[in-house]
Design a protein around this motif. Structure first.
Motif, PDB file in Angstrom:
ATOM      1  N   TYR A 183       0.798  -1.220   0.000  1.00 12.43           N
ATOM      2  CA  TYR A 183       0.000   0.000   0.000  1.00 12.43           C
ATOM      3  C   TYR A 183       0.835   1.277   0.000  1.00 12.43           C
ATOM      4  CZ  TYR A 183      -3.833  -3.187   0.799  1.00 12.43           C
ATOM      5  OH  TYR A 183      -4.736  -4.196   0.650  1.00 12.43           O
ATOM      6  N   SER A 184       2.128   1.166  -0.239  1.00 14.66           N
ATOM      7  CA  SER A 184       2.967   2.358  -0.292  1.00 14.66           C
ATOM      8  C   SER A 184       2.528   3.241  -1.455  1.00 14.66           C
ATOM      9  CB  SER A 184       4.440   1.969  -0.464  1.00 14.66           C
ATOM     10  OG  SER A 184       4.665   1.467  -1.770  1.00 14.66           O
ATOM     11  N   GLU A 185       2.785   4.527  -1.344  1.00 10.66           N
ATOM     12  CA  GLU A 185       2.400   5.474  -2.403  1.00 10.66           C
ATOM     13  C   GLU A 185       3.019   5.094  -3.745  1.00 10.66           C
ATOM     14  OE1 GLU A 185       2.423   9.731  -1.931  1.00 10.66           O
ATOM     15  OE2 GLU A 185       2.161   9.504   0.231  1.00 10.66           O
ATOM     16  N   ALA A 186       4.286   4.712  -3.716  1.00 11.33           N
ATOM     17  CA  ALA A 186       4.980   4.371  -4.962  1.00 11.33           C
ATOM     18  C   ALA A 186       4.356   3.146  -5.620  1.00 11.33           C
ATOM     19  CB  ALA A 186       6.462   4.132  -4.694  1.00 11.33           C
ATOM     20  N   ASN A 187       4.046   2.139  -4.817  1.00 13.47           N
ATOM     21  CA  ASN A 187       3.446   0.927  -5.364  1.00 13.47           C
ATOM     22  C   ASN A 187       2.046   1.201  -5.896  1.00 13.47           C
ATOM     23  OD1 ASN A 187       3.697  -1.899  -5.949  1.00 13.47           O
ATOM     24  ND2 ASN A 187       2.253  -2.287  -4.305  1.00 13.47           N
ATOM     25  N   GLN A 188       1.264   1.963  -5.175  1.00 12.46           N
ATOM     26  CA  GLN A 188      -0.087   2.289  -5.625  1.00 12.46           C
ATOM     27  C   GLN A 188      -0.059   3.100  -6.913  1.00 12.46           C
ATOM     28  OE1 GLN A 188      -3.071   1.041  -4.212  1.00 12.46           O
ATOM     29  NE2 GLN A 188      -1.463  -0.230  -3.334  1.00 12.46           N
ATOM     30  N   ALA A 189       0.887   4.026  -7.018  1.00 18.74           N
ATOM     31  CA  ALA A 189       1.020   4.822  -8.239  1.00 18.74           C
ATOM     32  C   ALA A 189       1.372   3.922  -9.423  1.00 18.74           C
ATOM     33  CB  ALA A 189       2.089   5.906  -8.053  1.00 18.74           C
ATOM     34  N   GLU A 190       2.263   2.972  -9.205  1.00 13.17           N
ATOM     35  CA  GLU A 190       2.645   2.036 -10.269  1.00 13.17           C
ATOM     36  C   GLU A 190       1.453   1.166 -10.679  1.00 13.17           C
ATOM     37  OE1 GLU A 190       4.808  -0.098 -13.124  1.00 13.17           O
ATOM     38  OE2 GLU A 190       5.112   1.872 -12.232  1.00 13.17           O
ATOM     39  N   LEU A 191       0.704   0.688  -9.714  1.00 12.06           N
ATOM     40  CA  LEU A 191      -0.484  -0.116 -10.028  1.00 12.06           C
ATOM     41  C   LEU A 191      -1.495   0.700 -10.827  1.00 12.06           C
ATOM     42  CD1 LEU A 191      -0.991  -2.056  -6.669  1.00 12.06           C
ATOM     43  CD2 LEU A 191      -0.316  -3.022  -8.870  1.00 12.06           C
ATOM     44  N   ASN A 192      -1.736   1.932 -10.414  1.00  9.36           N
ATOM     45  CA  ASN A 192      -2.669   2.802 -11.143  1.00  9.36           C
ATOM     46  C   ASN A 192      -2.194   3.054 -12.567  1.00  9.36           C
ATOM     47  OD1 ASN A 192      -4.618   3.092  -9.145  1.00  9.36           O
ATOM     48  ND2 ASN A 192      -3.496   4.765  -8.174  1.00  9.36           N
ATOM     49  N   ARG A 193      -0.883   3.257 -12.735  1.00 11.72           N
ATOM     50  CA  ARG A 193      -0.322   3.459 -14.067  1.00 11.72           C
ATOM     51  C   ARG A 193      -0.579   2.234 -14.945  1.00 11.72           C
ATOM     52  NH1 ARG A 193       3.668   2.043 -17.116  1.00 11.72           N
ATOM     53  NH2 ARG A 193       4.680   0.722 -15.592  1.00 11.72           N
ATOM     54  N   ARG A 194      -0.376   1.049 -14.368  1.00 15.54           N
ATOM     55  CA  ARG A 194      -0.585  -0.186 -15.131  1.00 15.54           C
ATOM     56  C   ARG A 194      -2.062  -0.403 -15.463  1.00 15.54           C
ATOM     57  NH1 ARG A 194       3.633  -4.654 -12.631  1.00 15.54           N
ATOM     58  NH2 ARG A 194       5.482  -3.327 -12.771  1.00 15.54           N
ATOM     59  N   PHE A 195      -2.943  -0.091 -14.511  1.00 16.34           N
ATOM     60  CA  PHE A 195      -4.378  -0.233 -14.771  1.00 16.34           C
ATOM     61  C   PHE A 195      -4.810   0.697 -15.908  1.00 16.34           C
ATOM     62  CE2 PHE A 195      -4.940  -1.661 -10.150  1.00 16.34           C
ATOM     63  CZ  PHE A 195      -4.945  -3.000 -10.499  1.00 16.34           C
ATOM     64  N   LYS A 196      -4.311   1.925 -15.891  1.00 16.86           N
ATOM     65  CA  LYS A 196      -4.653   2.883 -16.952  1.00 16.86           C
ATOM     66  C   LYS A 196      -4.139   2.395 -18.298  1.00 16.86           C
ATOM     67  CE  LYS A 196      -4.939   6.970 -14.061  1.00 16.86           C
ATOM     68  NZ  LYS A 196      -4.296   8.215 -13.623  1.00 16.86           N
TER      69      LYS A 196
END
Length: 80
Positions: A61-74
């Motif tokens: 749930y770190s900010e960096a990991n969540q940002a990467e997941l969101n980037r991949r989902f997009k």
């Protein structure tokens, strides 16, 4: 002279990986602490804080990991 509360002590038995115990004993030894003293410090600090004396986080749930997941989902959404 010891107070009544200082005389009353309980033992705690904890299972821990042997390698972890050796590593943490070395760390505490560098600080001039025994494992028992360090655990007692943790317990006293937990009592003073009313919980764990540090924040427990899941790295997922770190900010960096969540940002990467969101980037991949997009990216997945844009390819479909």
């Amino acid at each position: 002279m010891m107070s009544d509360t200082e005389k009353m002590k309980d033992s705690i038995s904890v299972k821990v990986a042997s390698a972890d115990k050796k590593r943490v004993e070395a760390i505490f030894d560098e600080l001039g602490l025994s494992l028992s003293t360090a655990i007692n410090i943790f317990i006293k600090k937990s009592i003073a804080e009313g919980g764990l004396p540090f924040e427990v986080k899941d790295p997922f749930y770190s900010e960096a990991n969540q940002a990467e997941l969101n980037r991949r989902f997009k990216k997945m959404d844009s390819n479909q």
